[in-house]
Design an enzyme around this catalytic site. Sequence first.
Site, PDB file in Angstrom:
ATOM      1  N   GLN A  94       0.776  -1.239   0.000  1.00  8.90           N
ATOM      2  CA  GLN A  94       0.000   0.000   0.000  1.00  8.90           C
ATOM      3  C   GLN A  94       0.813   1.296   0.000  1.00  8.90           C
ATOM      4  OE1 GLN A  94      -3.698   0.474   2.524  1.00  8.90           O
ATOM      5  NE2 GLN A  94      -2.376   1.946   3.535  1.00  8.90           N
ATOM      6  N   GLU A 123      -3.509   9.190  -1.734  1.00 12.82           N
ATOM      7  CA  GLU A 123      -2.835  10.045  -0.749  1.00 12.82           C
ATOM      8  C   GLU A 123      -1.774  10.922  -1.387  1.00 12.82           C
ATOM      9  OE1 GLU A 123      -1.500   7.699   2.572  1.00 12.82           O
ATOM     10  OE2 GLU A 123      -3.548   7.288   3.198  1.00 12.82           O
ATOM     11  N   GLU A 136       5.033  -1.639   8.186  1.00 15.83           N
ATOM     12  CA  GLU A 136       3.724  -1.631   8.847  1.00 15.83           C
ATOM     13  C   GLU A 136       2.865  -2.797   8.346  1.00 15.83           C
ATOM     14  OE1 GLU A 136       1.964   2.273   8.723  1.00 15.83           O
ATOM     15  OE2 GLU A 136      -0.069   1.462   8.690  1.00 15.83           O
ATOM     16  N   ASP A 149      -1.041  -1.574  12.556  1.00  8.76           N
ATOM     17  CA  ASP A 149      -2.128  -0.625  12.248  1.00  8.76           C
ATOM     18  C   ASP A 149      -3.453  -1.378  12.312  1.00  8.76           C
ATOM     19  OD1 ASP A 149      -3.919   1.189  11.168  1.00  8.76           O
ATOM     20  OD2 ASP A 149      -3.107   1.138   9.146  1.00  8.76           O
ATOM     21  N   LYS A 188      -4.442   6.158  15.227  1.00  8.19           N
ATOM     22  CA  LYS A 188      -5.415   6.869  14.388  1.00  8.19           C
ATOM     23  C   LYS A 188      -6.657   7.169  15.228  1.00  8.19           C
ATOM     24  CE  LYS A 188      -4.456   4.563   9.933  1.00  8.19           C
ATOM     25  NZ  LYS A 188      -4.780   3.335   9.160  1.00  8.19           N
ATOM     26  N   ARG A 197      -5.832   9.422   7.738  1.00  8.78           N
ATOM     27  CA  ARG A 197      -6.444   8.348   6.955  1.00  8.78           C
ATOM     28  C   ARG A 197      -6.295   8.649   5.469  1.00  8.78           C
ATOM     29  NH1 ARG A 197      -8.955   4.462  10.247  1.00  8.78           N
ATOM     30  NH2 ARG A 197      -8.376   3.260   8.406  1.00  8.78           N
ATOM     31  N   LYS A 233       2.359  10.461  10.280  1.00  7.99           N
ATOM     32  CA  LYS A 233       2.127   9.894   8.945  1.00  7.99           C
ATOM     33  C   LYS A 233       0.827  10.482   8.401  1.00  7.99           C
ATOM     34  CE  LYS A 233       1.027   5.478   6.711  1.00  7.99           C
ATOM     35  NZ  LYS A 233       0.446   4.133   6.886  1.00  7.99           N
TER      36      LYS A 233
HETATM   37  C1  2PG Z   1      -3.050   3.154   6.592  1.00  4.39           C
HETATM   38  C2  2PG Z   1      -3.891   4.344   6.167  1.00  4.39           C
HETATM   39  C3  2PG Z   1      -3.079   5.536   5.790  1.00  4.39           C
HETATM   40  P1  2PG Z   1      -6.340   3.944   5.412  1.00  4.39           P
HETATM   41  O1  2PG Z   1      -3.323   2.010   6.249  1.00  4.39           O
HETATM   42  O2  2PG Z   1      -2.101   3.338   7.357  1.00  4.39           O
HETATM   43  O3  2PG Z   1      -2.135   5.247   4.775  1.00  4.39           O
HETATM   44  O4  2PG Z   1      -4.764   3.978   5.129  1.00  4.39           O
HETATM   45  O5  2PG Z   1      -6.722   5.263   5.968  1.00  4.39           O
HETATM   46  O6  2PG Z   1      -6.973   3.647   4.083  1.00  4.39           O
HETATM   47  O7  2PG Z   1      -6.570   2.839   6.406  1.00  4.39           O
HETATM   48 MG    MG Z   2      -1.703   1.109   7.545  1.00  3.17          MG
END
Ligand code: 2PG
Ligand code: MG
Length: 432
Positions: free
Chosen positions: A167, A209, A289, A316, A341, A370, A392
């Site tokens: 990702q 992003e 991650e 995460d 988050k 996000r 991040k």
């Molecule tokens: C992640 C986030 C940010 P998402 O996986 O860390 O890159 O993605 O907000 O889509 O979960």
């Molecule tokens: Mg992530």
Amino acid sequence: MTDTTIRRIHARRVWDSRGRPTVEAEVTTARGAVGRAIAPAGASTGSGEAVDRRDGGKAFGGLDVQHALGAIRTEIAPALAGMDAADQAAVDRRLIALDGTGNKSRLGGNATIAVSMAVAHAAAAAHDMPLWRWLAGSAADGPIVMPVPEIQIFGGGAHADARVDLQDFMVVCPAATTFAQALDWTAEVYRTAGAIMAEGGRRQGVADEGGWWPAFADNEEAMATLTQAIERAGFRAGEEVAIALDVAATQFGRDGAYRLRLDERSYDRGEWAARVAEWVGRYPIVSVEDPMAEDDPEGMAAVTAAIADRALVVGDDFLVTNAGRIQAAAAAKACTAALIKPNQAGTLTETKAALDAARAAGMRTIVSARSGETEDVTVAHLAVGWQADQLKVGSFARSERMAKWNEALRIEEALGERARFRAARVFPGGRA
Ligand code: 2PG
Ligand code: MG
């Protein structure tokens, strides 16, 4: 005494960086101080996250948030009226009790996090302070450690139609001496990476992003191209500028099996852990991650055992900003850093509890935005006010990203000589 009594909470529908509806909350105190915050939204979400309440139906692909807005207007606003915005813990306890579910699914995590963050902004505004300073409390007058920015150069996975499986292909700058310098260096790497893609006829715009669109033949080519960009931009790869990956393996791993679509290869748990370790050996990678799926703690522990001396292993989807999960992961030695988050937790107090749990367990902490974002810059303030190790927020393009980097720059400037930036110490093998 400053009066921080909550007088009014207003909810409105605004739009995020993907053009989707989201929730904005505006809290006004008795003396007229106003705090405002907007809920972000993920694309690669963990199943243990606080649940965004979406309306379903035809409008906007079912993503409208009228029910979440309604929950703020009819339930949350009356319940919080008269409470003290300065008592974040009490406000968040009330939100949690009012929701009554384990995952905010009744009121909506998008409703609760917008309100919770707006309450913090209102309390800070009532004290005539920037949010980071309000959150730092008595620590605000001493030296403040600025977070190390972790910045995406190529997008992928759920943020780029799964064009590549992994990702985020990001950089960090272990040798930078200020937050501002880390941004300077990253700007050069981002620009150089774009030029390399253009030369190869592979520059096809950007992913969700802001990272360059991942027009690669296989996943590893992204790592090789990123290493090339770091070096061509004039930096020593691994020392001055290093690679950080978000594998986001929940997107392509299940029941201990991992299938890379682009590479046309499947791996079992052990093979996949070995593959990730091989990449860490071959490229200047200092952080990985979610290398394994959220349902694979055994795999996370295997990767941690294999690479933790060379790279951070970040949870995460695996941890979903939950203090209990973080403690369990620490006990199982399943990772060495936690992504934090706010909307995974659903309130600011639970977010801070997760960060404290990670820190207490000796993990590194990364405050994160996000993939669906807005001009809201709360995460920049959280990262500084709570003195997280990293921040991040996506790539180095698109204003929903740049708004956060620029806000952190302003904070670093305001801190002046009190700002500290110790990037190398964040990563394994770095100097203290
Ligand atoms: C992640 C986030 C940010 P998402 O996986 O860390 O890159 O993605 O907000 O889509 O979960
Ligand atoms: Mg992530």
